[in-house]
Design a protein around this motif. Structure first.
Motif, PDB file in Angstrom:
ATOM      1  N   UNK A 393       0.824  -1.206   0.000  1.00  0.00           N
ATOM      2  CA  UNK A 393       0.000   0.000   0.000  1.00  0.00           C
ATOM      3  C   UNK A 393       0.859   1.258   0.000  1.00  0.00           C
ATOM      4  N   UNK A 394       1.925   1.258   0.813  1.00  0.00           N
ATOM      5  CA  UNK A 394       2.813   2.422   0.866  1.00  0.00           C
ATOM      6  C   UNK A 394       3.591   2.547  -0.442  1.00  0.00           C
ATOM      7  N   UNK A 395       3.985   1.426  -1.009  1.00  0.00           N
ATOM      8  CA  UNK A 395       4.698   1.474  -2.291  1.00  0.00           C
ATOM      9  C   UNK A 395       3.837   2.134  -3.365  1.00  0.00           C
ATOM     10  N   UNK A 396       2.577   1.742  -3.433  1.00  0.00           N
ATOM     11  CA  UNK A 396       1.682   2.289  -4.458  1.00  0.00           C
ATOM     12  C   UNK A 396       1.489   3.792  -4.239  1.00  0.00           C
ATOM     13  N   UNK A 397       1.350   4.216  -2.972  1.00  0.00           N
ATOM     14  CA  UNK A 397       1.170   5.641  -2.697  1.00  0.00           C
ATOM     15  C   UNK A 397       2.426   6.443  -3.046  1.00  0.00           C
ATOM     16  N   UNK A 398       3.602   5.896  -2.746  1.00  0.00           N
ATOM     17  CA  UNK A 398       4.836   6.594  -3.112  1.00  0.00           C
ATOM     18  C   UNK A 398       4.976   6.688  -4.628  1.00  0.00           C
ATOM     19  N   UNK A 399       4.573   5.622  -5.336  1.00  0.00           N
ATOM     20  CA  UNK A 399       4.588   5.673  -6.799  1.00  0.00           C
ATOM     21  C   UNK A 399       3.713   6.811  -7.312  1.00  0.00           C
ATOM     22  N   UNK A 400       2.572   6.970  -6.669  1.00  0.00           N
ATOM     23  CA  UNK A 400       1.646   8.025  -7.076  1.00  0.00           C
ATOM     24  C   UNK A 400       2.280   9.402  -6.894  1.00  0.00           C
ATOM     25  N   UNK A 401       2.968   9.599  -5.753  1.00  0.00           N
ATOM     26  CA  UNK A 401       3.608  10.879  -5.505  1.00  0.00           C
ATOM     27  C   UNK A 401       4.751  11.111  -6.487  1.00  0.00           C
ATOM     28  N   UNK A 402       5.562  10.081  -6.728  1.00  0.00           N
ATOM     29  CA  UNK A 402       6.667  10.223  -7.672  1.00  0.00           C
ATOM     30  C   UNK A 402       6.159  10.549  -9.072  1.00  0.00           C
ATOM     31  N   UNK A 403       5.039   9.936  -9.458  1.00  0.00           N
ATOM     32  CA  UNK A 403       4.470  10.222 -10.779  1.00  0.00           C
ATOM     33  C   UNK A 403       4.016  11.670 -10.863  1.00  0.00           C
ATOM     34  N   UNK A 404       3.414  12.164  -9.807  1.00  0.00           N
ATOM     35  CA  UNK A 404       2.966  13.555  -9.806  1.00  0.00           C
ATOM     36  C   UNK A 404       4.134  14.537  -9.773  1.00  0.00           C
ATOM     37  N   UNK A 405       5.280  14.093  -9.205  1.00  0.00           N
ATOM     38  CA  UNK A 405       6.444  14.969  -9.139  1.00  0.00           C
ATOM     39  C   UNK A 405       7.228  15.002 -10.445  1.00  0.00           C
ATOM     40  N   UNK A 406       6.945  14.065 -11.346  1.00  0.00           N
ATOM     41  CA  UNK A 406       7.728  13.950 -12.578  1.00  0.00           C
ATOM     42  C   UNK A 406       7.540  15.178 -13.455  1.00  0.00           C
ATOM     43  N   UNK A 407       8.651  15.716 -13.942  1.00  0.00           N
ATOM     44  CA  UNK A 407       8.638  16.805 -14.922  1.00  0.00           C
ATOM     45  C   UNK A 407       9.841  16.641 -15.842  1.00  0.00           C
ATOM     46  N   UNK A 408      10.037  17.585 -16.764  1.00  0.00           N
ATOM     47  CA  UNK A 408      11.114  17.455 -17.739  1.00  0.00           C
ATOM     48  C   UNK A 408      12.484  17.409 -17.076  1.00  0.00           C
ATOM     49  N   UNK A 409      12.613  17.968 -15.880  1.00  0.00           N
ATOM     50  CA  UNK A 409      13.917  18.032 -15.219  1.00  0.00           C
ATOM     51  C   UNK A 409      14.303  16.715 -14.564  1.00  0.00           C
ATOM     52  N   UNK A 410      13.353  16.095 -13.872  1.00  0.00           N
ATOM     53  CA  UNK A 410      13.687  14.918 -13.076  1.00  0.00           C
ATOM     54  C   UNK A 410      13.147  13.618 -13.643  1.00  0.00           C
ATOM     55  N   UNK A 411      12.571  13.616 -14.865  1.00  0.00           N
ATOM     56  CA  UNK A 411      11.938  12.407 -15.367  1.00  0.00           C
ATOM     57  C   UNK A 411      12.940  11.297 -15.594  1.00  0.00           C
ATOM     58  N   UNK A 412      14.159  11.648 -16.010  1.00  0.00           N
ATOM     59  CA  UNK A 412      15.153  10.598 -16.248  1.00  0.00           C
ATOM     60  C   UNK A 412      15.505   9.882 -14.950  1.00  0.00           C
ATOM     61  N   UNK A 413      15.620  10.648 -13.861  1.00  0.00           N
ATOM     62  CA  UNK A 413      15.923  10.036 -12.558  1.00  0.00           C
ATOM     63  C   UNK A 413      14.777   9.135 -12.109  1.00  0.00           C
ATOM     64  N   UNK A 414      13.554   9.598 -12.287  1.00  0.00           N
ATOM     65  CA  UNK A 414      12.387   8.823 -11.844  1.00  0.00           C
ATOM     66  C   UNK A 414      12.231   7.554 -12.683  1.00  0.00           C
ATOM     67  N   UNK A 415      12.478   7.630 -13.999  1.00  0.00           N
ATOM     68  CA  UNK A 415      12.356   6.435 -14.840  1.00  0.00           C
ATOM     69  C   UNK A 415      13.412   5.391 -14.487  1.00  0.00           C
ATOM     70  N   UNK A 416      14.616   5.823 -14.145  1.00  0.00           N
ATOM     71  CA  UNK A 416      15.638   4.863 -13.702  1.00  0.00           C
ATOM     72  C   UNK A 416      15.209   4.185 -12.413  1.00  0.00           C
ATOM     73  N   UNK A 417      14.567   4.960 -11.547  1.00  0.00           N
ATOM     74  CA  UNK A 417      14.052   4.366 -10.305  1.00  0.00           C
ATOM     75  C   UNK A 417      12.954   3.350 -10.618  1.00  0.00           C
ATOM     76  N   UNK A 418      12.082   3.672 -11.579  1.00  0.00           N
ATOM     77  CA  UNK A 418      11.002   2.758 -11.958  1.00  0.00           C
ATOM     78  C   UNK A 418      11.542   1.457 -12.546  1.00  0.00           C
ATOM     79  N   UNK A 419      12.637   1.536 -13.285  1.00  0.00           N
ATOM     80  CA  UNK A 419      13.221   0.324 -13.860  1.00  0.00           C
ATOM     81  C   UNK A 419      13.662  -0.641 -12.778  1.00  0.00           C
ATOM     82  N   UNK A 420      14.130  -0.096 -11.663  1.00  0.00           N
ATOM     83  CA  UNK A 420      14.514  -0.955 -10.535  1.00  0.00           C
ATOM     84  C   UNK A 420      13.295  -1.601  -9.898  1.00  0.00           C
ATOM     85  N   UNK A 421      12.211  -0.851  -9.819  1.00  0.00           N
ATOM     86  CA  UNK A 421      11.009  -1.368  -9.168  1.00  0.00           C
ATOM     87  C   UNK A 421      10.392  -2.527  -9.959  1.00  0.00           C
TER      88      UNK A 421
END
Length: 1026
Positions: A393-421
């Motif tokens: 449940x916490x993982x899904x909520x953190x994913x939601x926050x990370x998705x909302x935080x994604x923008x052109x500046x940090x999307x590469x960092x977030x996608x690398x994190x998603x690949x690990x997940x």
């Protein structure tokens, strides 16, 4: 034998008992041995071995010892029994069978036993109502008990008896408790209000009156409880909050944590009805909305935040550092709903701090973070990275926050994190990650192709669930630009042989059917394979096979006509009526016959119409209609007791409703009359000795006056003769003024009941100045008074003045302020109490322009501000004095302490003993005044003195430390008497402490103002017994 073994394992306790019984029976029949067993074992043994009479049921014996102890005459045994019973209740054990034995001790004289009895009764009074009703009279007597804990416990038990017949008694008890001097009892009265309201809603009007009275209470202990009662009984009565709004805002920082949560939630709703929207400048409007509203915006006045609105935001901001997560969440939702958007960001750091709390708190915070404006959390991006130990449940909520935080500046960092997940073993989490990648691709067009290629690579994953979820997401992404991704559609068509997840197979079939023109060679072959397995497919897949057949029939009928008829025939006899109806409908639509209607002409437009690209939305969307941080917001469903957050008003309501009127009151001027000497005098405020700049306390002047005017007549005549001789050498005008003074002094001896004129006061000062105690007889006469003055100096509490903290150095950002009541007359105004303040600059920079602003006082109170301190260097300390007229009340004086950069809300609240000034009385005068202040003006308490406070010096020192009184001469060494007058109204206050044997004592206070007397009793009682 095996059955015996199984029986022994199941009934191990019975087996042990039987073995013990057989052993004792074989060794001795003469020794009676009793075994205590539980009910189940006891019943079984009696059914199998009726002769085993020495087995007794433990349940019948388990409470017998407690009942005997409760019936004992010794308080120690009763106390031990009650401790054991309360401990059993704390462990969750049922002790209701002890109710008759416990309720008999409700009238016990031992306070400790009575407290525990009340704790037990609160727990079981609702279950044993009949027995509890028998003790109603005892509870009513408990409401009058001197101990505040007993009074509160009695009210708590009384309100726990859910019987309508005692509603009038409960109402009367609540009204009396609401006026109790103890804030703890008033707090209990506030707790009892919702109980009575739920029992009898018809009492609402009377309860609202009590709530209105308690809302005016200045005690932090009561504030949270009465607001909770307000929310339960009459949340719609916003008018009750108007006069108390500012007080609640100022008290908020000192209220208990759960009271803070209740008050903040109530003030949030209040602010939404009384203040304008701070974000009303239309920043959220679109271009066309702004253009349409331009004329209205031009007419609208520029927004200026209401000072009370700012007061609420300012006073709640420090609570973001609270250790209680509920308080932090309450402040966060207040800022989210009330603050300007530019100021909402202050809650981000506090919410991120809560992510290190308990898991449930983390869930609650994350569910709020995903809804709050995401820009504020960008600096804390790594705080939302997912740990392997986090629950799903916490993982899904953190994913939601990370998705909302994604923008052109940090999307590469977030996608690398998603690949690990995606490599996680948690399949639900992996599916949520793939959906998050799809939402990132939808929101950020620059990475759409990158995300799509990454998802296509997942199609070769060994895990079928990963492949299935990827297919669903790819299908939605391809709808945005299908013509560019025909290769991906072909690749997905080849997966129909391997993917078995129904949703994924249905998505592939829909994609091929929707874009069959882009894959004209592959689509018919896919339909052929699907027709073979039609009968074995899931219903969702069958529906998509029918749709694929219809679309191919309309675009490529030569190759798929027979396949389409075959599929429709299979669907015609399917068990699911939805599939049968779909097949009949499509057959009539795509295969024209004589009976077909005009609708068949538009079949191609219906099936092959351009469809809008889907929007990948969050599953947590559309929760903005619930208040942030509420249970309804967490569940996305209206919970019981949820109150809708009001809309902002269109026009600002009248802010004057929150103003508290301050009226000037006429203050009496006190006079002190000495009838024994026949001299009338009145000295008020600070007295100055001529030729000196220092003030002399009025009590010393009183002593000197009494000493002088109590002298023998012969000495007075000698002094007059000496004075007249000196007057003859002066000018004629001076002699005339001296004659007037002589005549006034003679008239003062005959008219002792009238007030003294200013000329008389001047004369006395001159006499004091001219008298030098030349004669030895005079020196002997004044020696007792000088000795008494020396005694007063030795017991003066000025050397042990208690300091109070006004501003802590952390809250004051380096500036700390302490204050004390100097007990010296305040020279500008005799009716004011002198307050000495000590400012310390603990910061590294200088503090400038220290002064007071925005003084808020109760009706009749006045303040004389201290002079502005222009500069307080770093590390330095300075002292200032201010005067406050408290109007003989312990209400606090609230004001802002301002520097050149900041403003701090502070308050000064006096103990009742500092509202007095000492006054000298003779023993006869004390007894006479005491005789006139009897009845309701007299309060008597029996006390046991502390071991260190059983001599005269200790008693005098402690009493004078607790109250600013003077010692009155007394002929008995077992009595200590004190006298004083209230500063504002000069009401007489007399205190007597009569000691007895073994530390017993009797405290008597006589006062014209009963409220002052009642509060003073408690302070002196505390000083003498601790």
């Amino acid at each position: 034998m095996p059955s015996i073994v199984i029986w022994c394992q199941q009934q191990f306790e019975i087996l042990i008992c039987l073995i013990l019984w057989l052993i004792t029976k074989s060794y001795s029949n003469s020794i009676p041995i009793t075994f205590c067993v539980n009910k189940t074992v006891h019943a079984y043994l009696y059914s199998t071995l009726p002769q085993a009479a020495n087995f007794q049921c433990f349940s019948s014996l388990r409470h017998d010892d407690l009942k005997e102890m409760l019936d004992s005459n010794k308080d120690s045994l009763k106390l031990e029994a009650m401790k054991r019973i309360v401990a059993m209740i704390a462990r969750g054990k049922n002790t209701s069978d002890l109710f008759p034995a416990v309720v008999k001790n409700v009238a016990c004289k031992n306070i400790e036993v009575k407290k525990l009895v009340y704790v037990y009764l609160v727990r079981y009074a609702e279950e044993q109502q009949d027995l509890a009703l028998l003790s109603i009279s005892t509870f009513q007597r408990g409401l009058k008990d001197p101990n505040q804990l007993i009074r509160a416990s009695a009210l708590r038990v009384l309100s726990s008896i859910r019987v309508t017949i005692i509603v009038p008694i409960m109402m009367l008890a609540i009204k009396e408790a609401a006026s109790d001097m103890s804030p703890y009892v008033r707090k209990t009265a506030a707790h009892a209000i919702p109980k009575l309201y739920s029992l009898d809603p018809e009492q609402k009007d009377q309860l609202i009156e009590v709530i209105e009275k308690l809302l005016a209470d200045k005690t932090t202990l009561v504030a949270g409880s009465v607001v909770m009662a307000f929310e339960e009984v009459c949340p719609e009565r916003i008018d009750l909050i108007h006069k108390n709004y500012r007080k609640l805002c100022n008290l908020l920082i000192d209220v208990e944590e759960w009271g803070q949560v209740v008050i903040i939630n109530m003030l949030t709703r209040y602010a939404r009805t009384q203040f304008l929207n701070p974000n009303m400048n239309g920043s959220d409007k679109t271009f066309y909305d702004k253009k349409a509203e331009a004329p209205a915006m031009a007419k609208r006045k520029p927004y200026v935040m209401d000072p009370d609105h700012r007061l609420l935001l300012r006073n709640t901001k420090p609570l973001l550092q609270s250790r209680n997560a509920a308080v932090v969440m309450a402040v966060a939702q207040l800022y989210f709903h009330l603050a300007p958007k530019a100021e909402v960001g202050v809650i981000a750091k506090a919410l991120v701090r809560l992510l290190r709390s308990h898991r449930f708190t983390e869930v609650f915070v994350l569910s709020s973070c995903r809804y709050v404006s995401q820009g504020m959390f960008e600096p804390y991006l790594k705080s939302f990275y997912i740990r392997s130990t986090d629950p799903t449940q916490i993982k899904v909520l953190k994913l939601e926050v990370l998705t909302n935080l994604a923008n052109e500046t940090n999307i590469s960092t977030i996608l690398r994190e998603f690949q690990t997940y995606i490599k996680s073993m948690d399949k639900d989490f992996v599916a949520a990650t793939i959906q998050a990648i799809g939402r990132c691709a939808t929101n950020i067009g620059e990475v759409r192709d990158t995300c799509l290629n990454g998802l296509v690579q997942l199609l070769s994953n060994r895990d079928e669930l990963v492949v299935a979820e990827s297919v669903v997401v790819i299908k939605k992404l391809l709808q945005m630009q299908p013509e560019k991704h025909s290769d991906i559609i072909k690749h997905m068509a080849k997966l129909t042989d391997n993917i078995q997840v129904p949703m994924a197979r249905a998505s592939i079939l829909w994609l091929i059917g929707e874009y069959c023109e882009h894959v004209p060679k592959i689509a018919p072959d896919v339909l052929r394979k699907m027709a073979k397995s039609f009968t074995n497919e899931e219903d969702i897949v069958k529906l998509q096979i029918i749709n694929l057949a219809a679309k191919l029939y309309l675009t490529n009928s030569k190759q798929t006509k027979l396949l389409t008829q075959y599929v429709l025939n299979l669907a015609k006899y399917d068990q699911n009526y939805d599939i049968r109806d779909r097949a009949r409908f499509i057959r009539q639509l795509i295969v024209p016959t004589e009976k077909s209607g005009a609708l068949s002409k538009y079949a191609k437009k219906l099936f092959l119409a351009l469809k809008p690209a889907p929007v990948l939305e969050s599953p947590f969307k559309d929760r903005d209609h619930f208040q942030l941080g509420s249970l309804s917001h967490l569940l996305n469903a209206k919970a019981g007791g949820y109150q809708e957050l009001p809309d902002w008003p269109e026009a600002a309501p009248d802010p004057s409703v929150r103003n508290v009127e301050v009226k000037d009151s006429v203050r009496a001027v006190g006079t002190v009359i000495y009838r024994d000497t026949g001299v009338l005098w009145a000295l008020q405020g600070p007295q100055k000795v001529e030729g000196s700049e220092e003030s002399v306390p009025s009590v010393i002047i009183n002593f000197l006056n009494f000493a002088f005017f109590s002298s023998e007549q012969s000495s007075e005549e000698e002094e007059r003769k000496h004075e007249r001789k000196s007057k003859q050498r002066k000018s004629e005008s001076e002699s005339e003024s001296d004659e007037e003074e002589d005549s006034e002094s003679e008239s003062s001896q005959t008219e002792s009941e009238d007030s003294e004129s200013e000329a008389e006061v001047k004369k006395k000062k001159k006499v004091l100045k001219k008298t030098h105690f030349k004669h030895s007889s005079h020196a002997n006469m004044y020696r007792p008074f000088l000795h008494l003055l020396l005694c007063l100096q030795t017991i003066s509490p000025s050397s042990a003045l208690k300091s109070y903290e006004m501003l802590h150095r952390i809250t004051g950002e380096g500036l700390s302020v302490e204050y004390c009541f100097s007990r010296q007359p305040f020279s500008p105004d005799a009716n004011m109490v002198a307050v000495q303040m000590q400012f310390t600059n603990n910061a590294t920079s200088d503090t400038k322009n220290l002064h007071m602003e925005d003084v808020k006082l109760q009706s009749g109170m006045r303040v004389k501000e201290f002079p502005e301190i222009e500069l307080l260097p770093a590390g330095e300390m300075v002292t200032a004095v201010m005067g406050i007229d408290f109007c003989d009340s312990t209400q606090a004086a609230n004001f802002q302490l301002c520097t050149h950069t900041r403003k701090f809300f502070v308050s000064i609240q006096p103990p009742v003993g500092e509202l007095m000034r000492p006054v000298f009385l003779t023993e006869n005068e004390f007894k006479k005044e005491q005789g006139q202040l009897m009845g309701m003006n007299e309060i008597t308490e029996k006390i046991t003195l502390d071991v260190k406070c059983r001599n005269e010096h200790s008693i005098v020192q402690r009493v004078i430390t607790a109250a600013n009184l003077s010692r009155v001469p007394c002929g008995s060494d077992k009595e200590c008497r004190f006298a004083g007058r209230t500063v504002t109204s000069s009401s007489l206050v007399l205190v007597t402490v009569a000691t007895k044997e073994e530390g017993a004592a009797k405290l008597t206070i006589n006062c014209e103002k009963m409220v002052i007397g009642t509060m003073l009793v408690k302070d002196i009682l505390l000083a003498l017994t601790q």
